[in-house]
Design an enzyme around this catalytic site. Sequence first.
Site, short mmCIF file in Angstrom:
data_model
loop_
_atom_site.label_atom_id
_atom_site.label_comp_id
_atom_site.label_asym_id
_atom_site.label_seq_id
_atom_site.Cartn_x
_atom_site.Cartn_y
_atom_site.Cartn_z
N HIS A 60 -80.66 -30.14 -42.16
CA HIS A 60 -80.67 -29.87 -40.71
C HIS A 60 -80.79 -31.15 -39.88
O HIS A 60 -80.59 -31.11 -38.66
CB HIS A 60 -81.82 -28.94 -40.33
CG HIS A 60 -81.71 -27.57 -40.92
ND1 HIS A 60 -80.65 -26.72 -40.64
CD2 HIS A 60 -82.51 -26.89 -41.79
CE1 HIS A 60 -80.82 -25.58 -41.30
NE2 HIS A 60 -81.93 -25.66 -42.01
N ASP B 116 -77.50 -23.61 -49.26
CA ASP B 116 -78.76 -23.13 -48.68
C ASP B 116 -78.48 -21.92 -47.79
O ASP B 116 -77.38 -21.78 -47.24
CB ASP B 116 -79.38 -24.27 -47.86
CG ASP B 116 -80.75 -23.95 -47.30
OD1 ASP B 116 -81.74 -24.40 -47.90
OD2 ASP B 116 -80.84 -23.24 -46.27
N HIS C 230 -79.46 -21.40 -44.88
CA HIS C 230 -79.28 -21.80 -43.48
C HIS C 230 -78.12 -22.78 -43.35
O HIS C 230 -77.94 -23.66 -44.20
CB HIS C 230 -80.57 -22.44 -42.96
CG HIS C 230 -81.77 -21.56 -43.09
ND1 HIS C 230 -82.62 -21.64 -44.18
CD2 HIS C 230 -82.24 -20.58 -42.29
CE1 HIS C 230 -83.58 -20.74 -44.03
NE2 HIS C 230 -83.38 -20.08 -42.91
N ASP D 111 -83.06 -20.50 -51.02
CA ASP D 111 -83.60 -19.47 -50.12
C ASP D 111 -82.61 -18.31 -49.94
O ASP D 111 -82.87 -17.40 -49.14
CB ASP D 111 -84.04 -20.06 -48.77
CG ASP D 111 -83.09 -21.09 -48.20
OD1 ASP D 111 -81.98 -21.26 -48.74
OD2 ASP D 111 -83.46 -21.73 -47.19
C1 OKP Z 1 -84.89 -25.04 -43.56
B1 OKP Z 1 -83.92 -25.02 -44.74
C2 OKP Z 1 -87.98 -21.42 -36.11
C3 OKP Z 1 -88.24 -20.54 -37.29
C4 OKP Z 1 -87.22 -20.75 -38.36
C5 OKP Z 1 -86.65 -22.76 -39.57
C6 OKP Z 1 -86.07 -22.56 -40.92
C7 OKP Z 1 -85.67 -23.87 -41.52
C8 OKP Z 1 -85.05 -23.72 -42.87
N1 OKP Z 1 -89.14 -21.80 -35.42
N2 OKP Z 1 -87.62 -21.82 -39.21
O1 OKP Z 1 -82.59 -24.77 -44.39
O2 OKP Z 1 -84.31 -24.13 -45.79
ZN ZN Z 2 -82.68 -22.93 -45.76
#
Ligand code: OKP
Ligand code: ZN
Length: 352
Positions: A169, A205, A207, A294
């Site tokens: 990210h 991933d 996300h 994940d």
């Molecule tokens: C990181 B990786 C926002 C809540 C969501 C972010 C998730 C980050 C994932 N405040 N939290 O891609 O596994």
């Molecule tokens: Zn993720």
Amino acid sequence: MLTIHNPQHHLHQGSHEMFRGRLVPCHETAQRLDHVLAELQRRGVAPLRPPADDGGGGALDTALAQIHDPRYLHFIEHAWSEWVALDPGNAERDALPSVWPAPGMRRDVLPDNFAARMGLFSFDAGTPLTAGSWLAARAGAACAIEAAREVSSGAVRAAFALSRPPGHHAGADFFGGYCFLNNAALAAQALRDGGAKRVAVLDVDYHHGNGTQAIFDARSDVLTVSIHGDPMTEYPFFLGHADERGTGAGAGFNLNLPLPRGTDFARWRAALHRALDAIRTFGADALVVALGVDTFEGDPISGFLLRSSDYLQVGRDIAGAKLPTVFTFEGGYAVAEVGVNTVNVLEGFSAS
Ligand code: OKP
Ligand code: ZN
């Protein structure tokens, strides 16, 4: 598979993240990596070592500056001491951003105010900056770059950079999504510098890998492909749609494969095959896999339904690309299973 692990990862440990309107304990914990390390040792998937190059002598900083903005690097390096200088009591508290420039506001002026710079260089309130964040992230970057160099030299066919905080990210000049330095992008650049003409980054991933996409958005020498939860409903929300294909010279060199919450392995695997087809068509000479697990059915913050045994097949499918490959460790928050799921991918790959 050769695994380069980050012995300094535990220096980064946030206490709380802003999540659904309240501060909750961080999902991205040091035990995650410890479980992967323990599983690698248990199964004897050796060799396992920390990076040989500790980054002294400036080579690491030069590599970081190929991907990240110098102002951003300077900020992250010194942010913790600035935070504590504001109030000695801050030594007991993580720093979290809480104000960001909206479109139309100035991004070209670097504010003196610390909170303002935290916002300028970030995109969420889920990523605490702690006393050891810079050292941990920097050592992690060294793992990714060294893994890429081992693959480039031909010493090994594949290597795993086992580090946290994760990276996909993080953009050229922003942190967020638990990420500070983009390990997958650093590995891709190191593969380019090591002689690969075309490098593909495959992000599996849950996300969307928004940082990696943005870093290579206008480049045609690095194809970015991401399979992820549809940003209409899933973090990071503001990038990751199917119509984002790259810009300028990079037009045609990004592929997003968003999938709905509830996607099972059969449907996810069909997207993986599309991704691998695109990588073959591109003519990649080397591959970086941003490996988050994940996508697991038991993940507490995600919505796909992959099972532990599916990850063996994921590894076999990726090995089918027959490319020199660097894996970076990204998400996976079902702590008890993160080791088995991650090592299943590596084992499936290595057995093919
Ligand atoms: C990181 B990786 C926002 C809540 C969501 C972010 C998730 C980050 C994932 N405040 N939290 O891609 O596994
Ligand atoms: Zn993720």
